[in-house]
Write a protein that holds these residues in place. Structure first.
Motif, short mmCIF file in Angstrom:
data_model
loop_
_atom_site.label_atom_id
_atom_site.label_comp_id
_atom_site.label_asym_id
_atom_site.label_seq_id
_atom_site.Cartn_x
_atom_site.Cartn_y
_atom_site.Cartn_z
N SER A 19 0.84 -1.07 -0.19
CA SER A 19 0.12 -0.01 0.10
C SER A 19 0.72 1.43 -0.04
O SER A 19 0.44 2.40 -0.56
N ALA A 20 2.29 1.00 0.59
CA ALA A 20 2.83 2.49 0.57
C ALA A 20 3.42 2.75 -0.74
O ALA A 20 3.65 3.62 -1.32
N VAL A 21 3.77 1.42 -1.70
CA VAL A 21 4.18 1.54 -3.01
C VAL A 21 3.19 2.39 -3.90
O VAL A 21 3.33 3.19 -4.66
N SER A 22 2.02 2.02 -3.73
CA SER A 22 0.72 2.51 -4.09
C SER A 22 0.57 3.97 -3.88
O SER A 22 0.41 4.70 -4.98
N ARG A 23 0.69 4.44 -2.63
CA ARG A 23 0.65 5.83 -2.32
C ARG A 23 1.77 6.53 -2.85
O ARG A 23 1.43 7.75 -3.27
N VAL A 24 3.06 5.96 -2.92
CA VAL A 24 4.08 6.78 -3.82
C VAL A 24 3.69 7.16 -5.23
O VAL A 24 4.02 8.34 -5.74
N PHE A 25 3.03 6.35 -5.84
CA PHE A 25 2.74 6.53 -7.26
C PHE A 25 1.32 7.01 -7.72
O PHE A 25 0.96 6.97 -8.73
N THR A 26 0.65 7.35 -6.50
CA THR A 26 -0.60 7.73 -6.75
C THR A 26 -0.79 9.34 -6.54
O THR A 26 -0.41 9.83 -5.45
N PRO A 27 -0.87 10.27 -7.45
CA PRO A 27 -0.75 11.60 -7.44
C PRO A 27 -1.75 12.13 -6.38
O PRO A 27 -2.97 11.81 -6.01
N GLY A 28 -1.32 12.96 -5.48
CA GLY A 28 -2.19 13.33 -4.34
C GLY A 28 -2.27 12.74 -3.27
O GLY A 28 -2.64 13.21 -1.89
N ALA A 29 -1.60 11.32 -3.27
CA ALA A 29 -1.49 10.41 -2.10
C ALA A 29 -0.46 11.07 -1.09
O ALA A 29 0.39 11.29 -1.65
N SER A 30 -0.87 10.79 0.18
CA SER A 30 0.50 11.14 1.20
C SER A 30 1.49 9.97 1.37
O SER A 30 1.21 8.72 1.61
N ALA A 31 2.62 10.40 1.70
CA ALA A 31 3.62 9.32 1.77
C ALA A 31 4.82 10.19 2.44
O ALA A 31 5.08 11.06 1.76
N SER A 32 5.61 9.41 3.56
CA SER A 32 6.66 10.25 4.00
C SER A 32 7.88 10.34 3.03
O SER A 32 7.82 9.41 2.02
N SER A 33 8.77 11.27 3.18
CA SER A 33 9.83 11.45 2.05
C SER A 33 10.73 10.22 2.20
O SER A 33 11.30 10.08 1.23
N ARG A 34 10.90 9.80 3.43
CA ARG A 34 11.76 8.64 3.64
C ARG A 34 11.19 7.41 2.71
O ARG A 34 11.91 6.78 2.16
N THR A 35 9.95 7.35 2.88
CA THR A 35 9.37 6.18 2.08
C THR A 35 9.21 6.37 0.55
O THR A 35 9.60 5.63 -0.15
N VAL A 36 9.01 7.82 0.15
CA VAL A 36 9.17 7.99 -1.24
C VAL A 36 10.58 7.60 -1.84
O VAL A 36 10.55 6.96 -2.82
N GLU A 37 11.65 8.10 -1.21
CA GLU A 37 12.96 7.82 -1.65
C GLU A 37 13.25 6.41 -1.60
O GLU A 37 13.82 5.92 -2.65
N LYS A 38 12.97 5.65 -0.52
CA LYS A 38 13.06 4.28 -0.96
C LYS A 38 12.33 3.32 -1.96
O LYS A 38 13.00 2.60 -2.54
N VAL A 39 11.18 3.69 -2.05
CA VAL A 39 10.22 3.20 -2.93
C VAL A 39 10.75 3.45 -4.50
O VAL A 39 10.91 2.61 -5.34
N ARG A 40 10.93 4.90 -4.66
CA ARG A 40 11.57 5.16 -6.06
C ARG A 40 12.88 4.63 -6.39
O ARG A 40 13.15 4.20 -7.43
N LYS A 41 13.70 4.39 -5.40
CA LYS A 41 14.95 3.81 -5.46
C LYS A 41 14.88 2.43 -5.96
O LYS A 41 15.34 1.77 -6.91
N ALA A 42 13.87 1.56 -5.21
CA ALA A 42 13.80 0.14 -5.61
C ALA A 42 12.95 0.13 -7.02
O ALA A 42 13.49 -0.65 -7.57
#
Length: 341
Positions: A19-42
């Protein structure tokens, strides 16, 4: 063939939930900067691309906008297309472009657009029937007309103030001392054509004048060439000494016919005024006096109205916007003595 990378694989690589991956790639959804960084790197390491269509099926929103354009020969429309696309992409929407005849029926095109489950539709210089408008409204798909106006309940449209813009062109030519003013019309089914001709006629009527010669170019290259030849390939006392042309695309063609086919001078023999202020109008080869459509403001209003209708449909009200259209004086028309802009 390599196996498709899934959101679950990205989640495992990043050490987060799916669900965290889904939030990172959903415009307007919230995710912490740390989570965004890890998900986009992966995601980058695995070569993951989110499945937009699958996400749309879950969310009920495709985040796709259907953009219908009539024709791209006129340099005004590629400019509009780029600006609309950029503005929508900045808001997290994807644009699907569809071509439609400027004089034809758009029913089939709209049915095709609906098949993509678009969230909204922008129709640039394309008219629509009341029936089609009602069908779009019934399906909950908002429509905004760009550079067209239509008297259909619930429909939003954004144009320049074509009547007053063309009136300025007429007043300018009258003030320049022209004795025989011509008009080359676009396609009469277009509200822009009708309003521009009305504004031009109003300016002449206020000065006790009438159109000396009228031809139809239909917003079409070859027909505009033919119209210019019919109007100007005549004895000097039978041809206009100034002409207002319904858009810049046709106006530049008229200038080419005057100068290269007929050997006439612009503006010494014939003044030419257009409408749009498309990019070629400012080219030194044309240096065209024209009425400017304020594209940035028109795009801003169009995108704002469409997104409001998509995101807060209960609060959205139809907008009818006619944007101020200033006259831009360059070198293709005789400048009246003492004229100030």
């Amino acid at each position: 063939m390599a196996a498709r990378v899934t959101a679950q694989m990205v989640a495992e690589r990043a050490g987060v939930s799916q669900s965290a991956v889904s939030r990172v790639f959903t415009p307007g959804a919230s995710a912490s900067s740390r989570t965004v960084e890890k998900v986009r790197k992966a995601a980058e390491e695995l070569g993951y691309r989110p499945n937009v269509l699958a996400r749309a099926m879950v969310s009920g929103r495709s985040r796709m906008i259907g953009l219908v354009v009539a024709y791209l020969d006129n340099h005004f429309f590629p400019d509009v297309l780029e600006r609309l696309s950029n503005a929508l992409q900045e808001q997290g929407y994807h644009v699907l472009v569809f071509m439609a005849s400027p004089t034809g029926n758009v029913d089939n095109v709209l049915e095709e657009i609906m098949g993509y489950q678009v969230d909204g539709i922008i129709m640039a210089s394309v008219a629509m029937s009341s029936d089609i408008a009602l069908r779009c409204q019934a399906r909950g798909v908002p429509v905004v007309l760009f550079n067209r106006s239509q008297d259909i309940d619930g429909l939003t449209w954004v144009t320049s103030d074509n009547v007053n813009g063309a009136r300025q062109a007429g007043e300018f030519l009258v003030a320049g001392g022209h004795e025989r003013l011509g008009y080359i019309a676009g396609w009469d089914g277009a509200s822009t054509q009708r309003d521009r001709e009305a504004g031009f006629r109003n300016a002449l009527a206020d000065a006790g004048r009438r159109i000396f010669a009228r031809e139809v170019g239909d917003f079409h290259s070859e027909r505009t060439q033919d119209a210019a030849l019919r109007m100007f390939d005549v004895p000097a006392d039978k041809r206009p000494d100034g002409v207002f042309v319904a858009n810049d695309h046709m106006a530049t063609i008229v200038m080419d016919v005057l100068r290269f086919d007929l050997g006439l001078r612009v503006p010494e023999d014939v003044s030419v005024v257009g409408y749009d202020d498309a990019p070629p109008a400012a080219w030194p080869a044309y240096n065209l006096t024209t009425v400017r459509q304020r594209v940035n403001l028109m795009v801003e209003e169009t995108v704002g109205a469409l997104l409001e209708a998509i995101e807060t449909p209960k609060d959205a009200k139809p907008r009818h916007v006619a944007m101020d259209a200033p006259l831009i004086v360059r070198g293709s028309a005789r400048v009246p003595e003492g004229w100030t802009t």
